[in-house]
Design a protein around this motif. Sequence first.
Motif, short mmCIF file in Angstrom:
data_model
loop_
_atom_site.label_atom_id
_atom_site.label_comp_id
_atom_site.label_asym_id
_atom_site.label_seq_id
_atom_site.Cartn_x
_atom_site.Cartn_y
_atom_site.Cartn_z
N ASP A 99 3.76 8.57 2.41
CA ASP A 99 4.60 10.24 1.04
C ASP A 99 3.48 10.70 0.91
N SER A 100 4.01 12.31 0.56
CA SER A 100 2.54 12.71 0.27
C SER A 100 2.57 12.09 -1.27
N SER A 101 0.57 12.31 -1.67
CA SER A 101 -0.11 11.41 -2.89
C SER A 101 0.89 11.58 -3.99
N ALA A 102 0.92 13.21 -4.48
CA ALA A 102 1.64 13.02 -6.26
C ALA A 102 2.99 12.16 -5.58
N ALA A 103 3.92 12.49 -5.00
CA ALA A 103 4.83 11.97 -4.87
C ALA A 103 4.58 9.75 -5.63
N LEU A 104 3.80 9.41 -4.73
CA LEU A 104 3.44 8.10 -4.30
C LEU A 104 3.07 8.46 -5.63
N ARG A 105 1.85 9.05 -6.50
CA ARG A 105 1.65 8.76 -7.52
C ARG A 105 2.63 9.00 -8.83
N ALA A 106 3.75 9.57 -8.47
CA ALA A 106 5.00 10.12 -9.69
C ALA A 106 5.80 8.19 -9.62
N ILE A 161 0.60 -1.19 0.27
CA ILE A 161 -0.08 0.08 0.02
C ILE A 161 0.64 1.05 0.09
N LEU A 162 0.97 1.74 -1.23
CA LEU A 162 1.23 3.71 -1.15
C LEU A 162 0.21 4.60 -0.54
N ALA A 163 0.19 5.17 0.71
CA ALA A 163 -0.74 5.78 0.89
C ALA A 163 -0.46 7.81 1.49
N ALA A 164 -1.00 8.35 1.30
CA ALA A 164 -0.86 9.50 1.72
C ALA A 164 0.00 9.78 3.02
N ALA A 165 0.19 10.95 3.20
CA ALA A 165 1.78 10.75 4.56
C ALA A 165 0.18 11.21 5.63
N SER A 166 -0.99 11.82 5.80
CA SER A 166 -2.03 11.84 5.96
C SER A 166 -2.81 10.87 6.84
#
Length: 288
Positions: free
Chosen positions: A64-71, A33-38
């Motif tokens: 991490d931040s959602s944008a970083a994980l999406r990238a 799972i890659l999840a937003a830091a929040s």
Amino acid sequence: MIGGGRGVVLAVAFVTATVLGACRPVDDAAVTILAAASLRDAVERATEAYASDRPGARFVVSTDSSAALRAQIEQGAPADLFLSADVENPGRLVDAGLTDGAPVAFASARLVIVVPAGNPAAIESPRDLARDGVRIIAAGPEVPITAYADQLVAALAALDGYPADFAARYARNVRSQEDNVRAVIAKIALGEGDAAITYEPDAGSSAGVETVAVPEAASVAATYSGVVVLGGGATREARAFLDWLAGPDGRAILEDLGFGPAAGLAGSAGLAGSAGLAGLAGLAGSAP
């Protein structure tokens, strides 16, 4: 990025997302799972609860931040499930053909203003964010909280009693842009800034910050959504967990941590047939 170290609780391993290799599952059956830091605390609680009732369920979680994980996913990072603090980032993966099915909105979170414990800068209302000399800690331009904060600032600027140049004054007071909301909270807790706009659940996760009320007329809420990533090694298990997270048991955990229900959505069935940015755009920024 915040969230250092590696801890294993039950069958759940939490790792950082510093390098793509850190995202690899413990074994073929683990759900990555890659999840937003929040969502860090929420996902930890949720995966523990899910695994406790399902012997053999295993998760590897990177935040991490959602944008970083999406990238990272776009660049080929191994992942089975992406949990984002917005609808846009999962929608971009759908549009790129990188997902197995449509995104599922599973939670919301109101935006709040946080200040260091004791409120040394005497931030009494959101109007004070435009006061000369106030040090505001923000997130980077691609981090979802930034778009939500812009919505909140615009809504505040439209209220009676706020200066016409409120948004410009707020922007001038921004002292740093952090990688994710947990990094923002950490700076405020350390007294390195006077105020920040963040999600209500994150404010409740730190004893080093206090909140300042936002007028109901300007209230903004984030919509959290998740999507199963195409080609992962545990697609079926990832889908089952996402459906559970969006269902009654998952919502109970999320609400206990300060999240609200997804706007107008009880679970994955509510998004059947919708996909990408067009299917989810109506959910962004809606109140819980």
